[in-house]
Design a protein around this motif. Structure first.
Motif, PDB file in Angstrom:
ATOM      1  N   ALA A 135       0.829  -1.208   0.000  1.00 10.04           N
ATOM      2  CA  ALA A 135       0.000   0.000   0.000  1.00 10.04           C
ATOM      3  C   ALA A 135       0.860   1.254   0.000  1.00 10.04           C
ATOM      4  N   TYR A 136       1.972   1.220   0.718  1.00 13.55           N
ATOM      5  CA  TYR A 136       2.840   2.395   0.762  1.00 13.55           C
ATOM      6  C   TYR A 136       3.606   2.573  -0.550  1.00 13.55           C
ATOM      7  N   MET A 137       4.078   1.492  -1.128  1.00 13.24           N
ATOM      8  CA  MET A 137       4.775   1.606  -2.407  1.00 13.24           C
ATOM      9  C   MET A 137       3.832   2.090  -3.501  1.00 13.24           C
ATOM     10  N   ARG A 138       2.592   1.611  -3.474  1.00 10.00           N
ATOM     11  CA  ARG A 138       1.614   2.081  -4.452  1.00 10.00           C
ATOM     12  C   ARG A 138       1.361   3.581  -4.278  1.00 10.00           C
ATOM     13  N   ALA A 139       1.249   4.022  -3.034  1.00 13.48           N
ATOM     14  CA  ALA A 139       1.008   5.453  -2.776  1.00 13.48           C
ATOM     15  C   ALA A 139       2.138   6.313  -3.321  1.00 13.48           C
ATOM     16  N   ILE A 140       3.374   5.868  -3.133  1.00 10.57           N
ATOM     17  CA  ILE A 140       4.512   6.618  -3.660  1.00 10.57           C
ATOM     18  C   ILE A 140       4.465   6.651  -5.175  1.00 10.57           C
ATOM     19  N   ASP A 141       4.164   5.519  -5.788  1.00  9.38           N
ATOM     20  CA  ASP A 141       4.046   5.461  -7.247  1.00  9.38           C
ATOM     21  C   ASP A 141       2.950   6.402  -7.749  1.00  9.38           C
ATOM     22  N   GLU A 142       1.910   6.591  -6.921  1.00  7.26           N
ATOM     23  CA  GLU A 142       0.774   7.403  -7.333  1.00  7.26           C
ATOM     24  C   GLU A 142       0.954   8.892  -7.022  1.00  7.26           C
ATOM     25  N   GLY A 143       2.097   9.239  -6.453  1.00  3.79           N
ATOM     26  CA  GLY A 143       2.406  10.645  -6.285  1.00  3.79           C
ATOM     27  C   GLY A 143       2.220  11.224  -4.907  1.00  3.79           C
ATOM     28  N   ALA A 144       2.034  10.390  -3.887  1.00  4.25           N
ATOM     29  CA  ALA A 144       1.879  10.923  -2.533  1.00  4.25           C
ATOM     30  C   ALA A 144       3.130  11.691  -2.110  1.00  4.25           C
ATOM     31  N   ASP A 145       2.926  12.809  -1.439  1.00  2.12           N
ATOM     32  CA  ASP A 145       4.043  13.577  -0.889  1.00  2.12           C
ATOM     33  C   ASP A 145       4.492  13.004   0.451  1.00  2.12           C
ATOM     34  N   PHE A 146       3.518  12.525   1.230  1.00  2.36           N
ATOM     35  CA  PHE A 146       3.775  11.901   2.525  1.00  2.36           C
ATOM     36  C   PHE A 146       3.022  10.583   2.593  1.00  2.36           C
TER      37      PHE A 146
END
Length: 373
Positions: free
Chosen positions: A63-74
Motif C-alpha cells: 500500500a505504501y509503495m503504491r502510494a509513492i508510485d501514485e504521487g503521494a508527498d507523505f
C-alpha cells in the motif's frame, strides 16, 4: 503579541519571534549522493492515509509503495508496539478487522477484553503478540466493498516502523515524507514494558532520530527527511516535543469524543485556551473533516465551524482527514464525485489525508493545468 495572517492555499503567520514562511523548494540527496527531486511545495501536500489503502490492504508495504508510485508527498502510518517492544505499523488495538488472525488456531486463546479509550473492547490485541508471531499473519481489506483480491498476499504482512521508513527512503527519484502517529499511547504504555524503563513516546522518537529525522519545519534538516509527528493525545505531543524539534500535529476527533490521556472532549481541546497552549508545541491540527463541516441528518453539509479560522489565526496549519472516493463516504452535496469534494476543501484548508492518493494527484494536476490554460 502582534498577529498578522495572510491566507491563500498556503498561508503564513508572524507571531512574536515565531515564523512559518511560504514553502520554498526543499529536498535531499539519494543513495550515494545521487540527487533526488525535492519535496514539492507548490501545492498542498497529498498525504496517503495508511498508504493507498483504497486499493490495497492498509499499512502494508504494498500500500505504501503504491502510494509513492501514485504521487503521494507523505505516507502516513499508525505506530504501535508489540508484546516484545518492537514498533510496528497498525491502526487498531486489535487484529480482528484487518488480519487473518481468526484463521490461526494457535492464537485462539489470546482473545480477551480490555479497556481502550474508555470502552471495553474484545479481540486479539496486537500488544499480546510478539513481532515474530505478527509476521505469520496476513492483512486484509477493512471494507467489504473494496478490492479484496490482494488479501493475504506475501506483501500484506504487518511491517515494522523501520520497514515503513525504508519504504519512504527507498523512493529512488524524489523525496517522500513520513507522517507517523503515536497511536493509543496510554493503552500502549499500560500494556507494554521496555526493560530500560522508557515510554512508548521515547521509543517512537528514538526510532526517528536513529534514522536521521529531526529539525524544525522547513529547516534544511527537515527538508532532507520530511516528517510530521501526529497524535490524538495532546500530552504525548507535549512530552515528545521535549525530545525532538520535529513538527507535530494534534489530531482532533468528533467534538464529543474524550481524549484518552486527559478525558477532555475534543470540543474542550480545541477551545481558544487550549489552542493557545498547544500552539507552543504543534505546527498544526488534524481534524476529522466532519468536525470542521458537520453533516446534517440527511447527509448534506451544514455550516462550517470556526475551527479552521481559529487555528489559522494562531499560525496553525490544518490537515483534515479522511478523503475517500466511495459513495459511502461522500456527502450528497458532492453528487458522488470525489473531485468535487477535493475542490470544496483544498483551497481553504490545504494538505489532505486521503485513501486514494492517485485521485488527489489527478485533481491537482487537472486543476493546475486548467489554471495555466
Amino acid at each position: 503579541r502582534v498577529l498578522r495572517c495572510v491566507q491563500g492555499w498556503r498561508w503564513w503567520c508572524l507571531s512574536g519571534a515565531r515564523r512559518a514562511a511560504a514553502r520554498p523548494l526543499v529536498g535531499g540527496g539519494g543513495a550515494g549522493g545521487t540527487p533526488k527531486a525535492p519535496l514539492q511545495t507548490s501545492r498542498p501536500f497529498n498525504i496517503a492515509h495508511r498508504g493507498s489503502n483504497g486499493e490495497l490492504p492498509e499499512e502494508t508495504a504494498a500500500a505504501y509503495m503504491r502510494a509513492i508510485d501514485e504521487g503521494a508527498d507523505f505516507i502516513e502510518a499508525d505506530v504501535t508496539a508489540t508484546k516484545d517492544g518492537h514498533l510496528v505499523c497498525f491502526h487498531d488495538t486489535t487484529l480482528d478487522a484487518t488480519t487473518d488472525v481468526a484463521d490461526h488456531p494457535e492464537f485462539a486463546s489470546r482473545r480477551r477484553t480490555l479497556e481502550v479509550q474508555w470502552t471495553n473492547v474484545t479481540g486479539f490485541f496486537i500488544t499480546d503478540f510478539t513481532l515474530a508471531e505478527l509476521k505469520t499473519l496476513r492483512s486484509k481489506q477493512r471494507y467489504a466493498f473494496r478490492d479484496r483480491s490482494y488479501n493475504g498476499g506475501e506483501s500484506s504482512r504487518i511491517i515494522t516502523f523501520d520497514e515503513f521508513i525504508d519504504t519512504a527512503a527507498g523512493a529512488a527519484s524524489r523525496v517522500v515524507g513520513i507522517y507517523p502517529e503515536i497511536k493509543n499511547p496510554v493503552f500502549v504504555n499500560r500494556q507494554v514494558r521496555w526493560r530500560d524503563g522508557k515510554k512508548f513516546e521515547d521509543k517512537f522518537v528514538a526510532a526517528l532520530k536513529r534514522r536521521g529525522y529531526g529539525g524544525r519545519y522547513m529547516s534544511p534538516a527537515w527538508a532532507a527527511r520530511p516528517v510530521f509527528i501526529q497524535s490524538f493525545a495532546p500530552t504525548s505531543l507535549v512530552y515528545a516535543a521535549g525530545l525532538t524539534d520535529s513538527p507535530m500535529v494534534l489530531l482532533v476527533d468528533d467534538t464529543t469524543v474524550r481524549t484518552e490521556d486527559t478525558s477532555q472532549s475534543y470540543d474542550e481541546v480545541t477551545s481558544d485556551e487550549h489552542l493557545d497552549y498547544m500552539r507552543e508545541y504543534v505546527v498544526g491540527v488534524g481534524p476529522w473533516k466532519d468536525t470542521v463541516v458537520p453533516p446534517t441528518t440527511d447527509n448534506k453539509l451544514a455550516a462550517p465551524t470556526d475551527l479552521v479560522a481559529r487555528a489559522h489565526a494562531r499560525g496553525l496549519q490544518v490537515h483534515p482527514y479522511t478523503y475517500r472516493n466511495e459513495n459511502q463516504f461522500l456527502h450528497f452535496n458532492f453528487r458522488q464525485d470525489p473531485y468535487a469534494e477535493y475542490d470544496y476543501w483544498i483551497n481553504d484548508v490545504g494538505d489532505l489525508f486521503t485513501d486514494f492518493p492517485a485521485s488527489l494527484r489527478r485533481y491537482q494536476e487537472w486543476t493546475t493545468a486548467g489554471r495555466k490554460g
